[in-house]
Design a protein around this motif. Sequence first.
Motif, PDB file in Angstrom:
ATOM      1  N   PHE A 260      86.826 -88.412 -47.931  1.00 25.34           N
ATOM      2  CA  PHE A 260      86.526 -89.392 -46.895  1.00 25.34           C
ATOM      3  C   PHE A 260      87.756 -89.707 -46.054  1.00 25.34           C
ATOM      4  CE2 PHE A 260      86.631 -93.806 -45.492  1.00 25.34           C
ATOM      5  CZ  PHE A 260      85.492 -93.863 -44.700  1.00 25.34           C
ATOM      6  N   PHE A 261      88.866 -90.030 -46.722  1.00 22.63           N
ATOM      7  CA  PHE A 261      90.062 -90.419 -45.965  1.00 22.63           C
ATOM      8  C   PHE A 261      90.693 -89.224 -45.254  1.00 22.63           C
ATOM      9  CE2 PHE A 261      89.840 -94.265 -48.589  1.00 22.63           C
ATOM     10  CZ  PHE A 261      90.101 -95.222 -47.622  1.00 22.63           C
ATOM     11  N   ALA A 262      90.530 -88.014 -45.809  1.00 25.90           N
ATOM     12  CA  ALA A 262      91.042 -86.836 -45.106  1.00 25.90           C
ATOM     13  C   ALA A 262      90.334 -86.663 -43.768  1.00 25.90           C
ATOM     14  CB  ALA A 262      90.856 -85.585 -45.970  1.00 25.90           C
ATOM     15  N   ALA A 263      89.029 -86.941 -43.742  1.00 22.96           N
ATOM     16  CA  ALA A 263      88.269 -86.801 -42.505  1.00 22.96           C
ATOM     17  C   ALA A 263      88.441 -88.000 -41.584  1.00 22.96           C
ATOM     18  CB  ALA A 263      86.786 -86.603 -42.832  1.00 22.96           C
ATOM     19  N   ALA A 264      88.499 -89.214 -42.161  1.00 27.28           N
ATOM     20  CA  ALA A 264      88.504 -90.430 -41.344  1.00 27.28           C
ATOM     21  C   ALA A 264      89.898 -90.880 -40.929  1.00 27.28           C
ATOM     22  CB  ALA A 264      87.817 -91.564 -42.119  1.00 27.28           C
ATOM     23  N   TRP A 265      90.944 -90.349 -41.566  1.00 23.16           N
ATOM     24  CA  TRP A 265      92.294 -90.863 -41.304  1.00 23.16           C
ATOM     25  C   TRP A 265      92.726 -90.741 -39.844  1.00 23.16           C
ATOM     26  CZ3 TRP A 265      94.489 -94.284 -44.078  1.00 23.16           C
ATOM     27  CH2 TRP A 265      95.834 -94.591 -43.882  1.00 23.16           C
ATOM     28  N   PRO A 266      92.446 -89.647 -39.133  1.00 23.55           N
ATOM     29  CA  PRO A 266      92.830 -89.609 -37.711  1.00 23.55           C
ATOM     30  C   PRO A 266      92.202 -90.747 -36.907  1.00 23.55           C
ATOM     31  CG  PRO A 266      92.319 -87.407 -38.484  1.00 23.55           C
ATOM     32  CD  PRO A 266      91.913 -88.338 -39.578  1.00 23.55           C
ATOM     33  N   ALA A 267      90.948 -91.081 -37.195  1.00 22.90           N
ATOM     34  CA  ALA A 267      90.299 -92.188 -36.488  1.00 22.90           C
ATOM     35  C   ALA A 267      90.932 -93.523 -36.879  1.00 22.90           C
ATOM     36  CB  ALA A 267      88.805 -92.205 -36.800  1.00 22.90           C
ATOM     37  N   ILE A 268      91.264 -93.688 -38.171  1.00 23.52           N
ATOM     38  CA  ILE A 268      91.898 -94.921 -38.629  1.00 23.52           C
ATOM     39  C   ILE A 268      93.267 -95.080 -37.980  1.00 23.52           C
ATOM     40  CG2 ILE A 268      92.836 -96.107 -40.649  1.00 23.52           C
ATOM     41  CD1 ILE A 268      90.649 -94.712 -42.317  1.00 23.52           C
ATOM     42  N   VAL A 283      86.155 -90.404 -31.800  1.00 24.07           N
ATOM     43  CA  VAL A 283      86.886 -89.792 -32.912  1.00 24.07           C
ATOM     44  C   VAL A 283      86.253 -90.192 -34.243  1.00 24.07           C
ATOM     45  CG1 VAL A 283      89.160 -89.526 -33.978  1.00 24.07           C
ATOM     46  CG2 VAL A 283      88.975 -89.855 -31.506  1.00 24.07           C
ATOM     47  N   THR A 284      85.806 -91.444 -34.335  1.00 27.55           N
ATOM     48  CA  THR A 284      85.148 -91.909 -35.559  1.00 27.55           C
ATOM     49  C   THR A 284      83.858 -91.139 -35.813  1.00 27.55           C
ATOM     50  OG1 THR A 284      86.023 -94.131 -35.110  1.00 27.55           O
ATOM     51  CG2 THR A 284      84.317 -93.945 -36.780  1.00 27.55           C
ATOM     52  N   GLU A 285      83.082 -90.941 -34.763  1.00 27.74           N
ATOM     53  CA  GLU A 285      81.824 -90.209 -34.921  1.00 27.74           C
ATOM     54  C   GLU A 285      82.076 -88.772 -35.363  1.00 27.74           C
ATOM     55  OE1 GLU A 285      77.951 -88.887 -32.244  1.00 27.74           O
ATOM     56  OE2 GLU A 285      79.212 -90.550 -31.585  1.00 27.74           O
ATOM     57  N   ALA A 286      83.073 -88.133 -34.773  1.00 28.05           N
ATOM     58  CA  ALA A 286      83.399 -86.762 -35.169  1.00 28.05           C
ATOM     59  C   ALA A 286      83.850 -86.713 -36.630  1.00 28.05           C
ATOM     60  CB  ALA A 286      84.485 -86.201 -34.251  1.00 28.05           C
ATOM     61  N   ALA A 287      84.595 -87.743 -37.070  1.00 29.14           N
ATOM     62  CA  ALA A 287      85.058 -87.789 -38.456  1.00 29.14           C
ATOM     63  C   ALA A 287      83.888 -87.918 -39.422  1.00 29.14           C
ATOM     64  CB  ALA A 287      86.023 -88.956 -38.642  1.00 29.14           C
ATOM     65  N   VAL A 288      82.924 -88.766 -39.091  1.00 29.99           N
ATOM     66  CA  VAL A 288      81.756 -88.958 -39.950  1.00 29.99           C
ATOM     67  C   VAL A 288      80.964 -87.668 -40.074  1.00 29.99           C
ATOM     68  CG1 VAL A 288      79.525 -90.141 -40.091  1.00 29.99           C
ATOM     69  CG2 VAL A 288      81.588 -91.440 -39.549  1.00 29.99           C
ATOM     70  N   GLU A 289      80.841 -86.941 -38.992  1.00 34.11           N
ATOM     71  CA  GLU A 289      80.117 -85.672 -39.036  1.00 34.11           C
ATOM     72  C   GLU A 289      80.868 -84.639 -39.859  1.00 34.11           C
ATOM     73  OE1 GLU A 289      79.157 -84.395 -35.104  1.00 34.11           O
ATOM     74  OE2 GLU A 289      78.088 -86.240 -34.613  1.00 34.11           O
ATOM     75  N   ARG A 290      82.210 -84.684 -39.841  1.00 34.63           N
ATOM     76  CA  ARG A 290      82.988 -83.753 -40.664  1.00 34.63           C
ATOM     77  C   ARG A 290      82.752 -84.010 -42.151  1.00 34.63           C
ATOM     78  NH1 ARG A 290      87.048 -84.527 -36.782  1.00 34.63           N
ATOM     79  NH2 ARG A 290      88.168 -85.994 -38.096  1.00 34.63           N
ATOM     80  N   ILE A 291      82.491 -85.261 -42.497  1.00 33.38           N
ATOM     81  CA  ILE A 291      82.211 -85.584 -43.896  1.00 33.38           C
ATOM     82  C   ILE A 291      80.889 -84.978 -44.324  1.00 33.38           C
ATOM     83  CG2 ILE A 291      81.776 -87.489 -45.505  1.00 33.38           C
ATOM     84  CD1 ILE A 291      83.653 -89.188 -43.767  1.00 33.38           C
ATOM     85  N   GLY A 292      79.978 -84.790 -43.388  1.00 25.94           N
ATOM     86  CA  GLY A 292      78.677 -84.204 -43.710  1.00 25.94           C
ATOM     87  C   GLY A 292      77.494 -85.036 -43.293  1.00 25.94           C
TER      88      GLY A 292
END
Length: 429
Positions: A260-268, A283-292
């Motif tokens: 989770f944090f690997a994907a969301a950290w750039p947005a954070i 950026v947050t939306e793209a991170a959530v999609e990267r998580i699956g």
Amino acid sequence: MTRFSFTAQVFVGMATGLLLGFWARTLGEASALAEALRIVGEIFVQLLRALVVPLVFTAIVASIAALRDLGNAARLVAGTLIWFAITALIAVAIGLTLGTVMQPGVRAGVDVAAAVAPTTHGSWLDFLRGLVPANILGLGATTKLVDGAATTSLSFNVLQIIVVAVAIGIAAVRTGDQGSAFLSFNASALAIFRRVLRWVVRLTPIGTAGLLGHAVVEYGWQSLSALGAFAGAVYIGLGLVLLVVYPVLLRANGLSVRRFFAAAWPAIQLGFVSRSSIATLPVTEAAVERIGVPRSYAAFAVPFAATTKMDGCAAIYPAVAALFVAQYYNVPLHASDYLLVVLVSVIGSAATAGLTGALVMLTLTLSTLGLPLEGAGLLLAVDPILDMGRTAVNVAGQALVPTIVAKRQGLIADIADADPQAVPVPASA
């Protein structure tokens, strides 16, 4: 050859911004370096904000079209709202506990002369008015006099954009064959805007350097001395939510904290330096999609969360700040007052959606408790420094809730032991 990861690039950008910011402070706020940092940061945020309106609109319309084929659409919406409330309840409880134990208002060194009633106030009526779009794009214009010259600036209310997009999306679906062409066009437009977003996101390390460097130049850390106990209580609360509560919730739902944090950290990170959940939204939306999380759900949940899910600004901060003001003015609070803070924090962020972040939320809390609004003026000097941490937690929560809801609804696989580097990146992101 080892690839220099995007997260590492952002860290380098943050370190560079700090170094340049402290250097610029020695040169003076009017130096060329300070001005360059400000311009770089503003341009980057401006690029992100320029994409918010078309991305939110097209994504919401596309999500409405996609959700019609999901049998659990109602459960997804209900689950999202429930988890908004659960995480906000935990955050405000932490804020109230820290404010009670640390008593920041008793230890404040700020002068009472700094108590000035803010010009912006939060109210439930503003929330009701904010739901009704002023125009089809949810845009507004403000004219101010600067040095004798009139300057007009445009702004947008994301909550209104969501309302318009939901209405148009439902209408397009209900229209049937006649709406198919519009939905196809909307899907193509969404793909194009996502491609542009991908180009802008690549500039994040540069933008981060400018934003963080400008923050160091403009605010520094000297304001923390008079309000050290208050700032410490807020940041301890933010740290507990981000680094303890969120990981526990992820683990409890069978999700990998590391992934989770690997994907969301750039947005954070971007939320921390930009101090804007709206600017960070793409950026947050793209991170959530990267998580699956499926795009059909993420396209609805993340924009909605960006306007109504604010554990930092609407839960921890107003709880600690309200106790600070009560302690500073020696106003006793009772159990019923604590319950009012909880109530306002759990549902109040929706009432301030599209308005001016934490200040509106704070004044809404103070007015509900009957505390002097001038107390908000005591905290303005340190507010920009606190806003960085608040926004970072906001963004993390805006990514957390869709991830948990999607997992509980069976939309993403069991990823408790997955490799964060293996998270798939959407092709059109």
